[in-house]
Design a protein around this motif. Structure first.
Motif, short mmCIF file in Angstrom:
data_model
loop_
_atom_site.label_atom_id
_atom_site.label_comp_id
_atom_site.label_asym_id
_atom_site.label_seq_id
_atom_site.Cartn_x
_atom_site.Cartn_y
_atom_site.Cartn_z
N UNK A 360 0.85 -1.18 0.00
CA UNK A 360 0.00 0.00 0.00
C UNK A 360 0.89 1.23 0.00
N UNK A 361 1.05 1.85 -1.17
CA UNK A 361 2.07 2.90 -1.29
C UNK A 361 1.77 4.15 -0.45
N UNK A 362 0.50 4.53 -0.18
CA UNK A 362 0.29 5.71 0.66
C UNK A 362 0.89 5.58 2.07
N UNK A 363 1.03 4.35 2.56
CA UNK A 363 1.66 4.18 3.88
C UNK A 363 3.12 4.61 3.81
N UNK A 364 3.84 4.11 2.82
CA UNK A 364 5.26 4.47 2.67
C UNK A 364 5.39 5.96 2.37
N UNK A 385 11.47 6.08 -2.07
CA UNK A 385 11.81 5.06 -3.08
C UNK A 385 10.90 3.84 -2.93
N UNK A 386 10.61 3.47 -1.69
CA UNK A 386 9.70 2.35 -1.47
C UNK A 386 8.32 2.66 -2.03
N UNK A 387 7.84 3.86 -1.79
CA UNK A 387 6.52 4.25 -2.28
C UNK A 387 6.48 4.28 -3.80
N UNK A 388 7.55 4.76 -4.43
CA UNK A 388 7.62 4.78 -5.89
C UNK A 388 7.50 3.37 -6.46
N UNK A 389 8.16 2.43 -5.81
CA UNK A 389 8.11 1.05 -6.28
C UNK A 389 6.74 0.42 -6.14
N UNK A 391 3.72 2.38 -6.13
CA UNK A 391 2.66 3.20 -6.74
C UNK A 391 2.15 2.55 -8.02
N UNK A 392 0.86 2.75 -8.29
CA UNK A 392 0.21 2.03 -9.39
C UNK A 392 0.06 2.86 -10.66
N UNK A 393 0.16 4.18 -10.57
CA UNK A 393 -0.03 5.00 -11.77
C UNK A 393 1.21 5.84 -12.04
N UNK A 394 1.37 6.24 -13.30
CA UNK A 394 2.52 7.05 -13.69
C UNK A 394 2.50 8.40 -12.98
N UNK A 395 1.31 8.99 -12.84
CA UNK A 395 1.22 10.29 -12.18
C UNK A 395 1.62 10.20 -10.72
N UNK A 396 1.20 9.15 -10.04
CA UNK A 396 1.59 8.99 -8.64
C UNK A 396 3.09 8.80 -8.51
N UNK A 397 3.67 8.00 -9.41
CA UNK A 397 5.13 7.81 -9.36
C UNK A 397 5.86 9.11 -9.64
N UNK A 399 4.82 12.17 -9.01
CA UNK A 399 4.71 13.02 -7.82
C UNK A 399 5.73 12.59 -6.76
N UNK A 400 5.82 11.30 -6.51
CA UNK A 400 6.74 10.79 -5.49
C UNK A 400 8.19 11.04 -5.88
#
Length: 410
Positions: A360-364, A385-389, A391-397, A399-400
């Motif tokens: 669950x990327x929002x936790x990281x 970096x953990x959250x980027x790995x 994240x499910x969408x290009x926009x979220x990645x 942003x991170x």
């Protein structure tokens, strides 16, 4: 062949009428496949006749009459199919008589039955969402596939599987009785909210708007159910910010980066009224509480002046209603705004072993933000970096990565 503008006009009418038409046909013939087939035949006939002769005064009545004729023709050609449908119709009649048409000859509004059929708990969760978009939103199979970023063939199999399950399990086309409704309604609401959050996360305004349209229909059909008001309120109060969520380059903007003058005040006012209705007259429900949280964000002039103590109190209520590690993560973020990042980080660290937060990327991302605010840049960078790995969408990645770049630049 009709002109493109004429075809678009006809298809816009059909999308609005399709749920009504399909629900009435399923109720009449007891079979979703037949209903979809003859509904599609009716719209194809409309695409031929309406651009030349004009749209009839009652498009729904015209489509219903044409679809019924197509169904009768099909049943005359296939006696075995007709016999099987006769059995299904007998079972369907146990749910009550077929309602009379509307005064203009159009189909009666039986979409509520279709909502509960498409969201039946006997169906897989992903199938419920796909079938709702196909049958009630009127999206084509390729459009549904694009909405969820899967191949058209995969989505087609998913929809066929759902229809097969409805037929084989003899899932009834009816509204649950008063004893069942409290158990079944949350499933319908969850399907609509899943459609909305999918559109919101991917910055797909069209998909989010379709979820809002369906929530409006459900609200009209179940006006006394406070959680239908809560869900619609939550969608409106969240969707009100959509015009300010993207930067000129298409990247996502955080809440404190958004130009709040671009938020849709009409949607906010409508959402606030619905949130009040959802929280009046009985114990609060999860959607009503989430709508109240969204309203507090929308009412604030900026992040700093947001009523964080009240938001924390609402998250306490929500956590009691729906104990969930996702709610706990959001509550920790609110506590960080009220009491400081160290208090929020301590709560997040307590959730570190929660298996439902793995992946669950929002936790990281939340941990990364609080570590950044505490000046612990190396740890923040690792969490980003953990959250980027994850994240499910290009926009979220993207942003991170932007946040990571800011941390690494010092």
């Amino acid at each position: 062949m009709p002109e493109p503008d004429a075809r678009a006009s006809v298809e816009a009418i059909f999308r609005e009428e399709r749920g009504l038409l399909l629900a009435a046909l399923v109720r009449r013939f007891g079979d979703l496949d037949l209903a979809e087939e003859v509904a599609s035949d009716a719209i194809e006939a409309a695409l031929v006749h309406w651009p030349e002769r004009g749209v009839p005064p009652s498009p729904g009545a015209w489509l219903m009459t044409t679809a019924r004729r197509k169904a009768v023709d099909r049943l005359r050609r296939d006696r075995a199919y007709a016999a099987r449908l006769a059995i299904l119709q007998v079972e369907a009649e146990r749910a009550g008589p077929v309602p009379a048409p509307e005064p203009d000859g159009g189909p009666p509004d039986e979409r509520l039955q279709l909502f509960f059929t498409c969201a039946h708990p006997a169906l897989a969760a992903e199938d419920r969402t796909a079938l709702t978009l196909r049958c009630l939103a009127g999206l084509t199979t390729p459009e549904v596939a694009r909405a969820f970023l899967v191949p058209t063939a995969t989505m087609a199999k998913r929809i066929v599987r759902a229809k097969h399950r409805i037929r084989e399990a003899r899932i009834p086309f009816r509204v649950p009785g008063p004893d069942e409704l409290p158990e079944r309604l949350p499933g319908v609401l969850q399907v609509l909210y899943s459609i909305f959050t999918e559109g919101y996360a991917a910055a797909r305004s069209d998909l989010a708007q379709e979820a809002v349209r369906l929530a409006r229909i459900l609200r009209r059909l179940l006006p006394d159910e406070r959680e239908t008001a809560g869900l619609l309120a939550l969608m409106l109060l969240t969707h009100a910010r959509h015009a300010a969520r993207l930067a000129p380059d298409g990247g996502l903007l955080l809440l404190d980066e958004q130009d709040r003058s671009r938020w849709d005040r009409a949607l906010i006012e409508e959402g606030r009224g619905l949130a009040e209705a959802a929280l009046t007259g009985g114990p609060p429900g999860p959607y009503g509480v989430q709508a109240a949280i969204a309203a507090l964000h929308d009412e604030a002039a900026d992040v700093a002046s947001t009523d964080w103590p009240q938001i924390v109190a609402l998250y306490d209520v929500l956590l009691a209603l729906t104990p969930s590690p996702v709610v706990a993560v959001n509550r920790a973020g609110a506590i960080a705004m009220r009491d400081g990042p160290e208090a929020g980080l301590a709560l997040l660290d307590e959730l570190a072993g929660e298996p439902r937060l793995r992946g669950y990327h929002p936790y990281a991302a939340s941990r990364a933000d609080l570590l950044r605010r505490l000046g612990r840049r190396a740890e923040a960078a690792a969490a980003y970096r953990e959250a980027i790995g994850l994240a499910e969408t290009d926009r979220e990645r993207a942003l991170l990565r932007r946040m990571l770049d800011g941390v690494e630049a010092g």
